[in-house]
Design a protein around this motif. Sequence first.
Motif, short mmCIF file in Angstrom:
data_model
loop_
_atom_site.label_atom_id
_atom_site.label_comp_id
_atom_site.label_asym_id
_atom_site.label_seq_id
_atom_site.Cartn_x
_atom_site.Cartn_y
_atom_site.Cartn_z
N LEU A 180 0.81 -1.21 0.00
CA LEU A 180 0.00 0.00 0.00
C LEU A 180 0.85 1.27 0.00
O LEU A 180 0.44 2.30 -0.56
N HIS A 181 2.03 1.23 0.63
CA HIS A 181 2.89 2.41 0.58
C HIS A 181 3.37 2.69 -0.84
O HIS A 181 3.66 3.83 -1.20
N GLN A 182 3.42 1.64 -1.68
CA GLN A 182 3.77 1.83 -3.08
C GLN A 182 2.63 2.43 -3.87
O GLN A 182 2.84 3.19 -4.82
N LEU A 183 1.40 2.08 -3.51
CA LEU A 183 0.24 2.67 -4.17
C LEU A 183 0.26 4.19 -4.00
O LEU A 183 -0.09 4.94 -4.91
N GLU A 195 8.58 2.43 5.90
CA GLU A 195 8.44 2.22 4.46
C GLU A 195 7.77 3.42 3.79
O GLU A 195 8.15 3.82 2.68
N THR A 196 6.75 3.98 4.43
CA THR A 196 6.05 5.12 3.86
C THR A 196 6.95 6.34 3.78
O THR A 196 7.00 7.03 2.75
N ALA A 197 7.69 6.62 4.86
CA ALA A 197 8.59 7.77 4.87
C ALA A 197 9.65 7.65 3.79
O ALA A 197 9.94 8.61 3.05
N ALA A 198 10.26 6.47 3.68
CA ALA A 198 11.32 6.27 2.68
C ALA A 198 10.77 6.36 1.26
O ALA A 198 11.40 6.96 0.37
N GLU A 199 9.60 5.79 1.03
CA GLU A 199 9.00 5.80 -0.30
C GLU A 199 8.72 7.24 -0.75
O GLU A 199 8.99 7.61 -1.90
N GLY A 242 10.94 12.37 -3.79
CA GLY A 242 11.25 13.79 -3.80
C GLY A 242 10.51 14.61 -2.77
O GLY A 242 10.62 15.85 -2.77
N ARG A 243 9.79 13.98 -1.86
CA ARG A 243 9.05 14.71 -0.83
C ARG A 243 9.96 15.08 0.34
O ARG A 243 10.93 14.37 0.66
N LYS A 244 9.63 16.19 0.99
CA LYS A 244 10.33 16.63 2.19
C LYS A 244 9.63 16.01 3.39
O LYS A 244 8.55 16.44 3.79
N VAL A 245 10.26 14.99 3.99
CA VAL A 245 9.59 14.15 4.98
C VAL A 245 10.23 14.27 6.35
O VAL A 245 11.46 14.24 6.49
N THR A 246 9.37 14.40 7.38
CA THR A 246 9.80 14.29 8.77
C THR A 246 9.14 13.05 9.36
O THR A 246 7.92 12.87 9.23
N LEU A 247 9.93 12.19 9.99
CA LEU A 247 9.43 10.98 10.62
C LEU A 247 9.45 11.17 12.13
O LEU A 247 10.51 11.33 12.74
N LEU A 307 12.96 0.37 1.72
CA LEU A 307 13.29 1.75 2.07
C LEU A 307 13.44 2.53 0.77
O LEU A 307 14.52 2.93 0.37
N GLY A 308 12.31 2.67 0.08
CA GLY A 308 12.31 3.17 -1.27
C GLY A 308 12.46 2.00 -2.23
O GLY A 308 12.49 0.84 -1.83
N ARG A 309 12.54 2.30 -3.50
CA ARG A 309 12.67 1.23 -4.51
C ARG A 309 14.09 0.73 -4.64
O ARG A 309 14.32 -0.36 -5.16
#
Length: 400
Positions: free
Chosen positions: A47-50, A155-159, A164-169, A321-323
């Motif tokens: 689902l994180h890939q979707l 998985e969601t944060a890394a994906e 290219g998203r600016k992510v805070t976990l 952790l991403g693709r």
Amino acid sequence: MRNGNVEVVVVGGGYGGVTAANSLARRDGVSVTLVNPRPEFVERIRLHQLVTGSDDAVVGFGEVLGGNVQVVVDAATRINTAERQVSLAGGGTVSYDYLVYAVGSGASDLAVSGAAEFAHWVSDLEGAERLRSALAATPASAPVTVVGAGPTGLETAAELAEAGRKVTLVCGGVLGPSLHARVRRPVTRRLVKLGVTVLEGPRARVTGVTRDGVQLDDGRELPSAVTIWTAGFRVPDLAARSGLRTDTEGRLLTDATLTSVDDVRIVAAGDAAAMTDRPFRMSCQAAVQLGPAAAATILRRIAGKTPAPVRMFFAGQCLSLGRDEGVTQFSYPNDRVNALHIGGRPGAGVKELACRFTLNKLVSGAGKASSRASHGDGSDRLQTPRPENLTTPSSTRRSA
């Protein structure tokens, strides 16, 4: 019982429900009906890939269910144990001789102020689709916050960061609490490489969510255009509403054979059940073992034999952790993790292999069920019922 067949209803079409249905459908003299709110199987581990569009995470039931399994596309609202009937949201009922309780789990109770109103989740298909739409409507440079640093959060944060998203976990504790301390190191390195800001420790606990931010226990306010809640899971309250005993988390209580402590006609599989003495971790890895085990318990009871206690084997946890990279955390057979792991591109390869293997296993089970490979004497062939509220599984696959 209809036409001499024992009728088994499987409530829930996830990993546990599908594997249970296929195992049961291989037996002559057993009719299997699967009740599920949607007409497709959801590859929850994708689902994180979707969310980023690298996979659609949906497979038609026609690919993963035997052709002799009937599908009712509806939601179960109550189990009437006295009448042995399942009430449906659409107004109908389905009768059973035995029932497999496999309703799965979803997003945790968003009790933090503002979370239910403003946070998204990725624990079910509808939530992941809404999240994808929200991200599509948000500039790529806008800040995104992922709350919870378990496997789904990681998985969601890394994906998203790889996209290219600016992510805070925000961990609210330790990063990857289910991981061995040594395995957290390559996970942390990968997140840093992707540009993910990681906030750990008890003071980094979320106390509120607003339309455009996240409030932390230490008083900080983080800007957040899209907030994603991955901190835990909860199960549907179907068992409690039906008068069946549950644990404090709402999971159906069972004995070592996965049988409800209240009713020998109800056997459980997957996230929504817990053995009274040793509950298993909510996971696909557990569900694909519990489904066939639940079926075995029912088949032994049909044959007049004593069911055997379930035996489980765990190999570890696979994280993408991403693709491009991932980590495979190995464990002892009892699910206690150890320091052994595979990281980098090989780790990502193992995760992808695990996803494909799991789906192929379901497809193989569907083929065996469709061929009706009998383990009995063959004297009672299935005569498939065709009530109006039953449908033949579709083989369509949703495009990304």
